[in-house]
Design a protein around this motif. Sequence first.
Motif, PDB file in Angstrom:
ATOM      1  N   MET A   1       0.838  -1.196   0.000  1.00  0.00           N
ATOM      2  CA  MET A   1       0.000   0.000   0.000  1.00  0.00           C
ATOM      3  C   MET A   1       0.877   1.252   0.000  1.00  0.00           C
ATOM      4  O   MET A   1       2.071   1.197   0.317  1.00  0.00           O
ATOM      5  N   HIS A   2       0.242   2.367  -0.347  1.00  0.00           N
ATOM      6  CA  HIS A   2       0.967   3.618  -0.605  1.00  0.00           C
ATOM      7  C   HIS A   2       0.096   4.790  -0.195  1.00  0.00           C
ATOM      8  O   HIS A   2      -1.106   4.794  -0.456  1.00  0.00           O
ATOM      9  N   ASN A   3       0.699   5.766   0.437  1.00  0.00           N
ATOM     10  CA  ASN A   3       0.063   7.057   0.680  1.00  0.00           C
ATOM     11  C   ASN A   3       0.934   8.110   0.017  1.00  0.00           C
ATOM     12  O   ASN A   3       2.081   8.316   0.424  1.00  0.00           O
ATOM     13  N   GLY A   4       0.416   8.759  -1.012  1.00  0.00           N
ATOM     14  CA  GLY A   4       1.203   9.758  -1.716  1.00  0.00           C
ATOM     15  C   GLY A   4       0.828   9.811  -3.181  1.00  0.00           C
ATOM     16  O   GLY A   4      -0.294   9.470  -3.560  1.00  0.00           O
ATOM     17  N   THR A   5       1.784  10.196  -4.000  1.00  0.00           N
ATOM     18  CA  THR A   5       1.476  10.357  -5.417  1.00  0.00           C
ATOM     19  C   THR A   5       2.729  10.255  -6.268  1.00  0.00           C
ATOM     20  O   THR A   5       3.849  10.511  -5.792  1.00  0.00           O
ATOM     21  N   VAL A   6       2.532   9.856  -7.507  1.00  0.00           N
ATOM     22  CA  VAL A   6       3.549   9.988  -8.550  1.00  0.00           C
ATOM     23  C   VAL A   6       3.138  11.206  -9.368  1.00  0.00           C
ATOM     24  O   VAL A   6       2.148  11.165 -10.104  1.00  0.00           O
ATOM     25  N   ASP A   7       3.871  12.292  -9.223  1.00  0.00           N
ATOM     26  CA  ASP A   7       3.520  13.526  -9.928  1.00  0.00           C
ATOM     27  C   ASP A   7       3.748  13.341 -11.428  1.00  0.00           C
ATOM     28  O   ASP A   7       4.750  12.756 -11.850  1.00  0.00           O
ATOM     29  N   GLY A   8       2.788  13.814 -12.208  1.00  0.00           N
ATOM     30  CA  GLY A   8       2.899  13.677 -13.656  1.00  0.00           C
ATOM     31  C   GLY A   8       2.669  12.265 -14.155  1.00  0.00           C
ATOM     32  O   GLY A   8       3.112  11.917 -15.261  1.00  0.00           O
TER      33      GLY A   8
END
Length: 279
Positions: free
Chosen positions: A111-118
């Motif tokens: 699991m992941h909390n955050g983002t890949v920008d673009g």
Amino acid sequence: MCRWLAYSGEPVTLDDLLYRPTNSLVLQSLHSHLGAEPTNADGFGVGWYDGHVPEPGVFRSIEPAWNDRNLRELARHVRSDLVFAHVRAAGGSPVQQTNCHPFRHERWLFMHNGTVDGFPAIKRDLQLAVDPSLFPQIDGTTDSETVFHLALTFGLADDPPAAMAAAVGLVEQAGRRHGVEFPFQGTLAATDGNRIWAVRYSSEGRSRTLFRNADVSALKAHYPENLAVQHLSDDTRLVVSEPLEDLRGAWLEVPEASCLVVEGMDEELRPFVPRAPTA
């Protein structure tokens, strides 16, 4: 963006983890204190190991966690010694079950909390790097699921910290090639059912919050009248986006750019340095 928790220790019910704490994950789905958004209403997921089969069970829904009667019913009956749980605030991708965390592959949860920008601009570059045998298993549309399958491609089963460093390194390499200044943001968690690996890292050096619990035996000595603390097993290990209880000294911040490894009562903190894999 989201909130999550990872638990290992003596078997507990999901209810003990998701509902009973004063700042439980279900309450955080409605009102988070430390999240980028106060409300995480775009679905949730729970993964657990029961010892009957090698792979974990997973329950995911697009309902807000605070309003899902099936989760409340399930939580009263499911017991496990290792649990991943996640409440989602969608960052542009659709609200659908296949986009809810945790993601599963064989015995692994992620699991992941955050983002890949673009991400829309670099999605093709990233997914072309996924092993062809794994690519058909990408069911959803999130950047997080792509990062998971990159980590699987780069050897998650053999060396989880190195695999996650390679996945994040590739994200940064691809993002900067497309003019993205800070391509990666977030906290990551992976488990094989025995150990937990939790990463806090962002390209900007300003990662989402992440905490681990202090030594339980010390907490018991410090809070002899707190029944919630006294009922914890000494091997309890919690890694959380934000503290579940407001107890002084109970929570330790996971440092920026680090990987926490949890195995039973043992913990180890390592530096986390992304490295894009060579061609």
